[in-house]
Write an enzyme that holds these catalytic residues in place. Structure first.
Site, short mmCIF file in Angstrom:
data_model
loop_
_atom_site.label_atom_id
_atom_site.label_comp_id
_atom_site.label_asym_id
_atom_site.label_seq_id
_atom_site.Cartn_x
_atom_site.Cartn_y
_atom_site.Cartn_z
N TYR A 130 0.88 -0.97 0.29
CA TYR A 130 -0.04 -0.67 0.04
C TYR A 130 0.48 1.49 -0.11
O TYR A 130 0.19 2.60 0.34
CB TYR A 130 -0.69 -0.35 1.25
CG TYR A 130 -1.94 -1.52 1.39
CD1 TYR A 130 -2.15 -2.19 -0.02
CD2 TYR A 130 -2.56 -1.18 2.74
CE1 TYR A 130 -3.20 -3.04 0.06
CE2 TYR A 130 -3.68 -2.32 2.41
CZ TYR A 130 -3.78 -3.14 0.98
OH TYR A 130 -4.90 -4.49 1.08
N LYS A 163 3.89 -15.36 2.69
CA LYS A 163 3.77 -15.94 1.12
C LYS A 163 5.22 -16.33 1.10
O LYS A 163 5.93 -16.10 -0.31
CB LYS A 163 3.48 -15.54 0.05
CG LYS A 163 2.82 -16.41 -1.30
CD LYS A 163 1.48 -17.07 -0.69
CE LYS A 163 2.01 -17.59 -2.36
NZ LYS A 163 0.30 -18.75 -2.28
N ASP A 206 -1.97 -18.18 2.77
CA ASP A 206 -2.74 -19.11 1.70
C ASP A 206 -4.13 -20.25 2.32
O ASP A 206 -5.24 -20.08 2.75
CB ASP A 206 -2.99 -19.59 -0.07
CG ASP A 206 -1.30 -20.41 0.01
OD1 ASP A 206 -0.87 -20.12 1.06
OD2 ASP A 206 -1.22 -20.84 -1.10
N ASP A 265 -4.79 -7.01 6.72
CA ASP A 265 -5.95 -6.11 6.30
C ASP A 265 -6.92 -7.27 5.56
O ASP A 265 -8.46 -6.66 6.33
CB ASP A 265 -5.69 -5.00 5.02
CG ASP A 265 -6.38 -4.85 3.94
OD1 ASP A 265 -7.62 -4.20 4.81
OD2 ASP A 265 -6.94 -4.19 3.27
N ASP A 305 -10.16 -8.81 8.52
CA ASP A 305 -11.62 -8.98 8.05
C ASP A 305 -11.89 -10.41 8.02
O ASP A 305 -13.28 -9.95 8.88
CB ASP A 305 -11.91 -8.12 6.97
CG ASP A 305 -11.80 -7.12 6.65
OD1 ASP A 305 -11.49 -5.90 7.55
OD2 ASP A 305 -12.60 -6.69 5.90
#
Ligand code: NAD
Length: 360
Positions: free
Chosen positions: A146, A195, A227, A251, A255
């Site tokens: 970001y 990852k 994942d 992020d 959620d």
């Protein structure tokens, strides 16, 4: 103890829920002999209406000079509010991004806890949540995808875009330390999510987390690919204590974790830096659809103030007292509209605050 708290009530339900949190903090002050001094500052829509900008330099100074910031929520109805006709840098959310940056907040903490009494709201099958779950997602806030440079341009007749994912050793080390410190106060397990089978940044992340872990021999560390983590959150959420991860993975996973609790009005959050200072706020927004009706659930904000006591003021006993009081109120069957179910008693925002105070 004497502590100063900058209070941003914000927009929508913000003032209603923050008032209830202050009632609870005042009760803690009385019971444990502390003094909390509050200084109100404006941010978001409330600041735009008065000053024409979502956050003033004076407001930032007050926040910087306090021991912690307690925030309700900011913003209005994004379809109808005049605040969203302004250019992006003058809209309510710009105030939030600015204050996080000005206060150097780099670690976001979001607990996902399943209350026994609210199990029906959890979308997972009952056999998966037998015994509940209690995890803390720790997300890096200032680096990664970001904040890297990005560009969209035409190459050989077609549009091409890139976003750069960058992490420095130091950025990883400081959040890893915070993650291990938090785990020390909990069940002493850190799951670091990356990852590393594909990304260089993740391989560096894993290396630095392993180095930091050496200083925390009492903490169990595991590494998990993002994942797999996304699957494990809905398959076996009980296995997690602290999940430590970078900005974009955090992020998405935070959620996902909050959805499995099923109750948005119950979820607190904290943004921290490397000293004791922090900003504490509910995970939900300003809920303009129910603002001003004394209907909102104040528990997420009250739980955020418990986090403030624990992480910024080192008041573990007081924080636990608030958490226990909330459990008692839920056990007694009091419910705001968002968590109401048959056989329980519907209460308003202020009545919920009063009941929690009574249980302290
Ligand atoms: P929201 O979280 O405000 O509301 C989503 C739904 O949940 C609504 O139906 C609302 O009534 C309900 N809800 C939320 N909190 C509740 C509570 N405490 N008690 C009972 N019900 C509750 O999300 P939204 O509608 O997408 O956003 C509204 C505004 O909030 C927007 O301007 C958005 O930008 C802003 N927002 C601010 C923050 C923040 O201040 N950190 C975070 C998210 C959204």
């Amino acid at each position: 103890m004497n502590k100063s708290i900058a209070v941003i009530k914000g927009d929508g339900i913000g003032p209603e829920i923050v008032n209830e949190a202050i009632k609870v903090i005042d009760k803690i002050a009385e019971k444990y002999n502390h003094t909390f001094q509050y200084q109100d500052i404006l941010m978001g829509g409330a600041s735009i209406d008065v000053h024409g900008v979502p956050l003033t330099d004076e407001a930032i100074d007050i926040a910087k000079n306090s021991d912690a910031v307690l925030l309700g929520s900011i913003g209005g109805d994004t379809n109808t509010s005049p605040w969203y006709k302004l250019e992006p840098s003058l809209r309510p959310e710009a105030g939030l991004l600015k204050i996080r940056k000005e206060l150097s907040l780099f670690a976001n903490l979001r607990p996902a806890y399943l209350y026994d009494e609210l199990k029906d709201a959890c979308p997972l099958k009952p056999e998966l949540i037998e015994g509940g779950f209690d995890m803390m997602i720790m997300r890096e806030l200032t680096g990664g995808l970001y904040f890297g440079d990005r560009e969209t341009k035409e190459i050989n007749g077609q549009m091409v875009a890139h976003d750069n994912l960058v992490y420095s050793e130091e950025e990883i080390r400081r959040i890893a330390k915070r993650g291990f410190d938090i785990a020390k106060k909990r069940r002493k397990k850190v799951t670091s999510v990356d990852k590393a089978n594909v990304l260089d940044t993740s391989r560096l992340w894993r290396k630095i987390v392993n180095e930091v872990a050496v200083d925390y021999p009492e903490i169990e560390l595991e590494h998990m690919l993002v994942d797999n983590c996304a699957m494990q959150l809905v398959r076996n959420p009980q296995q997690f204590d602290v999940i430590l991860t970078e900005n974009m993975f955090g992020d998405i996973l935070s959620d996902e974790a909050s959805m499995v609790t099923g109750s948005i009005g119950m979820l607190s959050s904290a943004s921290l830096r490397d000293d004791t200072f922090g900003m504490y706020e509910p995970s939900h927004g300003s809920a303009p659809d129910i603002a001003g009706q004394n209907k909102a659930n104040p528990i997420a904000t009250i739980l955020s103030s418990a986090m403030m006591l624990r992480y910024s003021f080192d008041m573990d006993e007081e924080a636990t007292a608030i958490e226990k009081a909330i459990e008692k109120v839920l056990q007694a069957g009091y419910r705001t509209i968002d968590i109401m179910s048959e056989g329980n008693e519907l209460v308003s925002c202020s009545e919920m605050g009063d009941e929690i105070v009574k249980c302290l």
